[in-house]
Design an enzyme around this catalytic site. Structure first.
Site, mmCIF file in Angstrom:
data_model
loop_
_atom_site.group_PDB
_atom_site.id
_atom_site.type_symbol
_atom_site.label_atom_id
_atom_site.label_comp_id
_atom_site.label_asym_id
_atom_site.label_seq_id
_atom_site.Cartn_x
_atom_site.Cartn_y
_atom_site.Cartn_z
ATOM 1 N N LYS A 13 0.852 -1.190 0.000
ATOM 2 C CA LYS A 13 0.000 0.000 0.000
ATOM 3 C C LYS A 13 0.889 1.241 0.000
ATOM 4 O O LYS A 13 1.718 1.421 0.894
ATOM 5 C CB LYS A 13 -0.894 -0.025 1.235
ATOM 6 C CG LYS A 13 -1.769 1.217 1.379
ATOM 7 C CD LYS A 13 -2.742 1.067 2.533
ATOM 8 C CE LYS A 13 -3.536 2.332 2.734
ATOM 9 N NZ LYS A 13 -4.507 2.213 3.825
ATOM 10 N N ARG A 23 1.102 10.172 5.780
ATOM 11 C CA ARG A 23 1.291 8.765 6.167
ATOM 12 C C ARG A 23 2.587 8.172 5.600
ATOM 13 O O ARG A 23 2.747 6.961 5.521
ATOM 14 C CB ARG A 23 0.104 7.930 5.662
ATOM 15 C CG ARG A 23 -1.254 8.394 6.136
ATOM 16 C CD ARG A 23 -2.239 7.238 6.173
ATOM 17 N NE ARG A 23 -3.635 7.633 6.119
ATOM 18 C CZ ARG A 23 -4.290 8.228 7.108
ATOM 19 N NH1 ARG A 23 -3.648 8.546 8.227
ATOM 20 N NH2 ARG A 23 -5.566 8.518 6.972
ATOM 21 N N LYS A 71 -2.250 -1.509 -3.852
ATOM 22 C CA LYS A 71 -3.138 -0.376 -3.712
ATOM 23 C C LYS A 71 -2.326 0.919 -3.762
ATOM 24 O O LYS A 71 -1.337 1.027 -3.031
ATOM 25 C CB LYS A 71 -3.848 -0.481 -2.368
ATOM 26 C CG LYS A 71 -4.754 0.675 -2.048
ATOM 27 C CD LYS A 71 -5.256 0.573 -0.640
ATOM 28 C CE LYS A 71 -6.011 1.866 -0.359
ATOM 29 N NZ LYS A 71 -6.310 2.048 1.021
HETATM 30 C C1 PBG Z 1 -7.459 3.113 5.823
HETATM 31 C C2 PBG Z 1 -7.752 3.031 4.372
HETATM 32 C C3 PBG Z 1 -7.584 3.996 3.369
HETATM 33 C C4 PBG Z 1 -8.091 3.445 2.193
HETATM 34 C C5 PBG Z 1 -8.515 2.158 2.488
HETATM 35 N N1 PBG Z 1 -8.277 1.904 3.837
HETATM 36 C C6 PBG Z 1 -7.116 5.390 3.452
HETATM 37 C C7 PBG Z 1 -5.733 5.731 3.787
HETATM 38 O O1 PBG Z 1 -4.843 4.887 3.915
HETATM 39 O O2 PBG Z 1 -5.537 6.932 3.987
HETATM 40 C C8 PBG Z 1 -8.170 4.152 0.860
HETATM 41 C C9 PBG Z 1 -9.232 3.666 -0.060
HETATM 42 C C10 PBG Z 1 -9.537 4.545 -1.226
HETATM 43 O O3 PBG Z 1 -8.910 5.584 -1.477
HETATM 44 O O4 PBG Z 1 -10.480 4.171 -1.939
HETATM 45 N N2 PBG Z 1 -6.143 3.309 6.180
#
Ligand code: PBG
Length: 332
Positions: free
Chosen positions: A200, A222, A253
């Site tokens: 991610k 983050r 992701k």
């Molecule tokens: C929680 C999370 C996020 C997303 C999924 N779980 C946001 C982030 O990491 O800030 C993003 C999903 C999307 O943009 O569709 N941490």
């Protein structure tokens, strides 16, 4: 690798002449079984509030879920990914692991209404902490890795006790898969799989989601826990690490800007690999379509197909309902 010189008579267009021959040699297909549909659940009653930057996506109250689940079933969509919007946030994100929390109630309501619906829960702290970071902070505002693992395991366990079929940690702490696996196994939940958000990236494409889930960090970003967009090999290592810790599925992701990483994660791990077609990717398509600049149906199906071609076994996508309806119409 064969060279083209070996096939002097090869004329690819011969196999493009009609839909029948095209479909005969088609390498990749898209099916409603590939889709996982994200749902945002909020406190209150009788509400379906559209997310402004995500047309067609709603924050639903728990009482609205059964009707939504029926709509998904009618479309052939068999799995959902739940995100919770609690009313109360605090420093330690206590609503995340409250047995009466919003996600826990949503899981119980969906499973009571439709036991066949496969319910996956997102496990993370950012929707529940007052500071919007994905874990416990030290005095300098840094996320403390190992103390956060306790919260994540408590959250995952409470989701599974409520009836979740699978948990999906999205926080990017080191060691969380092993920690959550041990916590689930210790309570007899060996059969519950973990879908790890293994790979991610710290991405600008999450902007609309943070409106939808009210989870933007109050300060900073983050980048100290999510991945650097410049790194592909590290993305594969992250996936392998999570598999070694017990992940059943891994994920890349966002999807579109990371199809090279998706291809590598799938081919190098040979594990079930999920693509998350994130909120910013969805918003771009919706905005262009609303302006009449692109053909939404064609573009969405092409994008989803590209994720399958790159190696995705399943796709988490806000387009799932539209795509399912389009695929059904094609099949008729
Ligand atoms: C929680 C999370 C996020 C997303 C999924 N779980 C946001 C982030 O990491 O800030 C993003 C999903 C999307 O943009 O569709 N941490």
């Amino acid at each position: 690798m064969r060279t083209l010189g070996q096939f002097p008579a090869y004329r690819p267009r011969r196999m493009r002449a009609t839909e029948t021959v095209r479909s005969m040699i088609r390498e990749t297909s898209l099916s409603v079984a590939d889709f996982i549909y994200p749902l945002f659940v909020k406190e209150g009653e009788g509400r379906a509030d559209q997310v402004p930057s995500m047309p067609g996506v709603y924050q639903l109250t728990v009482d609205m879920l059964p009707a939504e689940i029926d709509r998904l079933c009618d479309l052939g969509i068999r799995s959902v990914l739940l995100f919770g919007l609690p009313d109360h946030k605090d420093e330690c994100g206590s609503e995340a692991y409250n047995p009466q929390g919003i996600v826990q109630r949503a899981v119980r309501s969906i499973k009571a209404h439709c036991p066949e619906m496969y319910v996956i829960t997102d496990v993370c702290m950012c929707e529940y902490t007052s500071h919007g970071h994905c874990g416990k902070l030290d005095d300098a505002g840094r996320v403390i890795n190992d103390a956060t693992l306790e919260w994540l395991s408590a959250e995952a366990l409470s989701h599974v006790r409520a009836g979740a079929d699978m948990v999906a940690p999205s926080d990017m702490m080191d060691g969380r898969i092993a920690h959550i696996r041990a916590a689930l196994d210790a309570e007899g939940y060996e059969h519950v799989p973990i879908m790890s958000y293994s790979t991610k990236y710290a991405s600008g494409f999450y902007g609309p989601f943070r409106d939808a889930a009210d989870s933007a960090p109050a300060f900073g970003d983050r980048r100290a826990y999510q991945m650097d967009p410049a790194n592909a090999s590290e993305g594969v290592r992250e996936a392998m690490l999570d598999i070694a810790e017990g992940a059943d599925l891994v994920m890349v992701k966002p999807a579109l800007s990371y199809l090279d990483v998706l291809y590598r994660v799938k081919s190098e791990t040979d594990f079930p690999t999920v693509a998350y077609n994130v909120s910013g990717e969805y918003a771009m398509v919706k905005a262009a379509a609303a302006n009449g600049w692109i053909d939404e149906r064609r573009v969405v199906l092409e994008l989803l197909l590209s994720m399958k071609r790159a190696g995705a076994d399943a796709i988490i996508t806000y387009h799932a309902k539209d795509a399912a309806a389009w695929l059904a119409a094609e099949g008729e």
